[in-house]
Design an enzyme around this catalytic site. Structure first.
Site, PDB file in Angstrom:
ATOM      1  N   MET A 128      55.304  82.168 -29.806  1.00  0.00           N
ATOM      2  CA  MET A 128      56.189  83.327 -29.743  1.00  0.00           C
ATOM      3  C   MET A 128      57.413  83.035 -28.897  1.00  0.00           C
ATOM      4  O   MET A 128      58.540  83.197 -29.331  1.00  0.00           O
ATOM      5  CB  MET A 128      55.437  84.537 -29.180  1.00  0.00           C
ATOM      6  N   THR A 129      57.200  82.616 -27.652  1.00  0.00           N
ATOM      7  CA  THR A 129      58.284  82.489 -26.676  1.00  0.00           C
ATOM      8  C   THR A 129      59.271  81.387 -27.045  1.00  0.00           C
ATOM      9  O   THR A 129      58.878  80.306 -27.493  1.00  0.00           O
ATOM     10  CB  THR A 129      57.700  82.214 -25.279  1.00  0.00           C
ATOM     11  N   GLU A 130      60.539  81.672 -26.825  1.00  0.00           N
ATOM     12  CA  GLU A 130      61.602  80.698 -27.054  1.00  0.00           C
ATOM     13  C   GLU A 130      62.422  80.559 -25.774  1.00  0.00           C
ATOM     14  O   GLU A 130      62.307  81.395 -24.863  1.00  0.00           O
ATOM     15  CB  GLU A 130      62.505  81.157 -28.200  1.00  0.00           C
ATOM     16  N   GLY A 132      65.281  81.397 -25.168  1.00  0.00           N
ATOM     17  CA  GLY A 132      66.075  82.594 -24.937  1.00  0.00           C
ATOM     18  C   GLY A 132      65.370  83.881 -25.286  1.00  0.00           C
ATOM     19  O   GLY A 132      66.004  84.940 -25.372  1.00  0.00           O
ATOM     20  N   SER A 135      59.692  88.111 -23.049  1.00  0.00           N
ATOM     21  CA  SER A 135      59.040  89.408 -23.284  1.00  0.00           C
ATOM     22  C   SER A 135      59.696  90.187 -24.410  1.00  0.00           C
ATOM     23  O   SER A 135      59.048  90.972 -25.093  1.00  0.00           O
ATOM     24  CB  SER A 135      59.057  90.234 -21.996  1.00  0.00           C
ATOM     25  N   GLU A 245      44.789  90.693 -26.638  1.00  0.00           N
ATOM     26  CA  GLU A 245      45.371  89.655 -25.785  1.00  0.00           C
ATOM     27  C   GLU A 245      45.460  90.129 -24.339  1.00  0.00           C
ATOM     28  O   GLU A 245      45.126  89.390 -23.397  1.00  0.00           O
ATOM     29  CB  GLU A 245      46.762  89.281 -26.292  1.00  0.00           C
ATOM     30  N   GLN A 282      36.678  92.115  13.339  1.00  0.00           N
ATOM     31  CA  GLN A 282      36.965  93.372  12.643  1.00  0.00           C
ATOM     32  C   GLN A 282      38.006  93.201  11.545  1.00  0.00           C
ATOM     33  O   GLN A 282      37.859  93.764  10.448  1.00  0.00           O
ATOM     34  CB  GLN A 282      37.446  94.433  13.640  1.00  0.00           C
ATOM     35  N   THR A 368      55.130  90.627 -18.820  1.00  0.00           N
ATOM     36  CA  THR A 368      55.216  90.738 -17.365  1.00  0.00           C
ATOM     37  C   THR A 368      54.741  92.109 -16.884  1.00  0.00           C
ATOM     38  O   THR A 368      54.659  93.071 -17.653  1.00  0.00           O
ATOM     39  CB  THR A 368      56.666  90.535 -16.889  1.00  0.00           C
TER      40      THR A 368
END
Length: 385
Positions: A128-130, A132, A135, A245, A282, A368
C-alpha cells in the site's frame, strides 16, 4: 482477575505454540536479528506445525480456523518469548494477505495461492504505502493499465513487510485516474513477474530481523485474472479489511505490554538496591500497580473486540479505538519497564531492551494514532450531522 476469553482448546494450543517457539524459533532468533533477516525455514517449519494459515479453509490445505482467539494465543506467546520480528511478518501474512484472498479470491486464485501459503512455502505481502503516500491512501500513484489480457503496472512501494521474501504481493494500484476513490484496484503480483524487483532491504530502528523492503514495478505484466476482488473497489476492499488488521495490531500491542510488565515484575524483586529488592520501594510498587491496572483494563477491552470480530460485529471505529489505545499503552509500559531495569534495560541482551526498539513502530503502521483519532472523531461528529 482470571480471563474468560480463552477456553480449554485455546490453552492446549498455547502449550503447543510455546513448545514450537522454543524448538524452532528461539534458538535461531539472535542470528536472524544479527543477519537482519529471518530464514525462510522458519516459515516452512511454522507451516508444518500448523501455525501459518490458520484461516485457510481445509479444502485449500489450511486449518479452517475462523476463531481469532487462536491467533491471539500465537501473539501472546510470541510476545512472551520476545521474537517480535517473526511475529510481525506472520501477522501480515495471516491477518492481512490470507483474509484478502479467502474473502475476495476466485476459486482459481484460492487453489493457486492458498495451499502454498498454508504450508509456509509461499509468503504474502501487501503493498500500500508509497514514498509519497502513507496514511492517506488516496495519494497512491502506482498505476495499472489494462492491455488486452494483462495489467501493466508501474510504480514504487516502500515499508513493505515481507517484501524481500514475498512470493505474492497484493498491490494497491490506481486503475482509473479520473475516478477518485473508485479508481483503485487490488492486483496480485507474483515473485517471478518480469519487471518486478526488490529495492533496498530497509534498515529500521527496531524489528531488525523482520523483512521490510522497497518494491519496484517497471512495466510489470500480470494476467488480467490476477485482479483481486472487483475492479475499482480496491479502496472499499481495504476499508472492509482494516478492522481485522487494526485489531491484530492491538492484540500484538497488549500482548507485548503484558510481556514487558511480567519480565519487569520478576526483575524488580530479584534486583537489590539499598539492601532490599527494588520492588519493595514505594515508587516501584506504584509503577507496577499502575501498569497492571492499565494492562488488565485494556486486555478486557481487547478480548471483547476479538469476540466481536468473531461474531462479525467489530466496526472500523471500534478497531481504530483499540489500535491507538493499545499501541500507545504499549509504548508507555515498555518505557517505564526500561526505567525500572535501570542500565540493564538499555542492553539488548535483555528482552526489555529489544522490546523498547521494537515497540516504537506500533503507533505508526496500520494507521497512525492521529489517523485513528480522526476516524473516531469523525464518527462522533456524524452524530450531529
Amino acid at each position: 482477575m482470571q480471563r474468560r476469553h480463552f477456553e480449554a482448546d485455546h490453552q492446549a494450543y498455547r502449550e503447543s505454540v510455546r513448545e514450537f517457539l522454543a524448538r524452532e524459533i528461539e534458538p535461531h532468533y539472535e542470528r536472524w536479528e544479527t543477519d537482519k533477516l529471518i530464514d525462510r525455514s522458519a516459515w516452512t517449519a511454522a507451516g508444518r506445525f500448523g501455525m501459518v494459515g490458520l484461516g485457510v479453509p481445509e479444502e485449500f490445505g489450511g486449518s479452517g480456523v475462523t476463531d481469532y482467539r487462536f491467533r491471539h494465543v500465537v501473539a501472546e506467546e510470541i510476545a512472551r518469548t520476545a521474537v517480535t520480528s517473526f511475529g510481525s511478518g506472520l501477522s501480515v501474512h495471516d491477518d492481512i494477505v490470507i483474509p484478502y484472498i479467502v474473502h475476495l479470491g476466485t476459486e482459481e486464485q484460492k487453489r493457486r495461492w492458498l495451499p502454498g501459503m498454508a504450508a509456509g512455502d509461499l509468503i504474502g505481502a501487501i503493498a500500500m504505502t508509497e514514498p509519497g503516500a502513507g496514511s492517506d491512501l488516496q495519494g497512491v500513484k502506482t498505476s495499472a493499465v489494462r492491455d488486452g489480457d494483462e495489467w501493466v503496472i508501474n510504480g514504487q512501494k516502500t515499508f513493505i513487510t515481507n517484501g524481500i521474501h514475498a512470493d505474492i504481493v497484493i498491490v494497491v494500484c490506481r486503475t482509473d485516474p479520473e475516478a477518485g476513490s473508485r479508481g483503485f484496484s487490488l492486483i496480485v503480483v507474483e515473485r517471478d513477474a518480469p519487471g518486478f524487483s526488490r529495492g533496498r532491504k530497509l534498515h529500521k530502528v527496531g524489528l531488525a530481523a523482520q523483512d521490510t523492503a522497497e518494491l519496484v514495478f517497471e512495466d510489470v505484466r500480470v494476467p488480467a485474472d490476477n485482479l483481486l476482488g472487483t475492479e475499482g473497489r480496491g479502496f472499499i476492499h481495504l476499508m472492509e479489511n482494516l478492522p481485522l488488521e487494526r485489531i491484530s495490531i492491538a492484540v500484538n500491542a497488549i500482548a507485548a505490554a503484558r510481556a514487558a510488565y511480567e519480565w519487569t515484575k520478576s526483575y524488580v524483586f530479584e534486583r537489590k538496591a539499598f539492601g532490599r529488592p527494588i520492588g519493595d520501594l514505594q515508587n516501584t510498587r506504584f509503577a507496577l500497580a499502575e501498569m497492571r491496572t492499565e494492562i488488565e483494563v485494556t486486555e478486557s477491552h481487547i478480548d471483547r473486540c476479538v469476540l466481536a470480530l468473531g461474531d462479525g460485529e467489530l466496526t472500523a471505529v471500534d478497531a481504530s479505538m483499540s489500535k491507538w489505545w493499545a499501541t500507545e499503552l504499549q509504548t508507555r509500559v515498555v518505557d517505564r519497564c526500561v526505567q525500572l531495569h535501570g542500565g540493564y534495560g538499555y542492553m539488548m541482551e535483555y528482552p526489555i531492551g529489544r522490546a523498547y526498539v521494537d515497540s516504537r513502530i506500533q503507533t505508526i503502521y496500520g494507521g497512525t494514532t492521529e489517523i485513528m483519532k480522526e476516524i473516531v472523531g469523525r464518527d462522533i461528529a456524524s452524530e450531529f450531522r
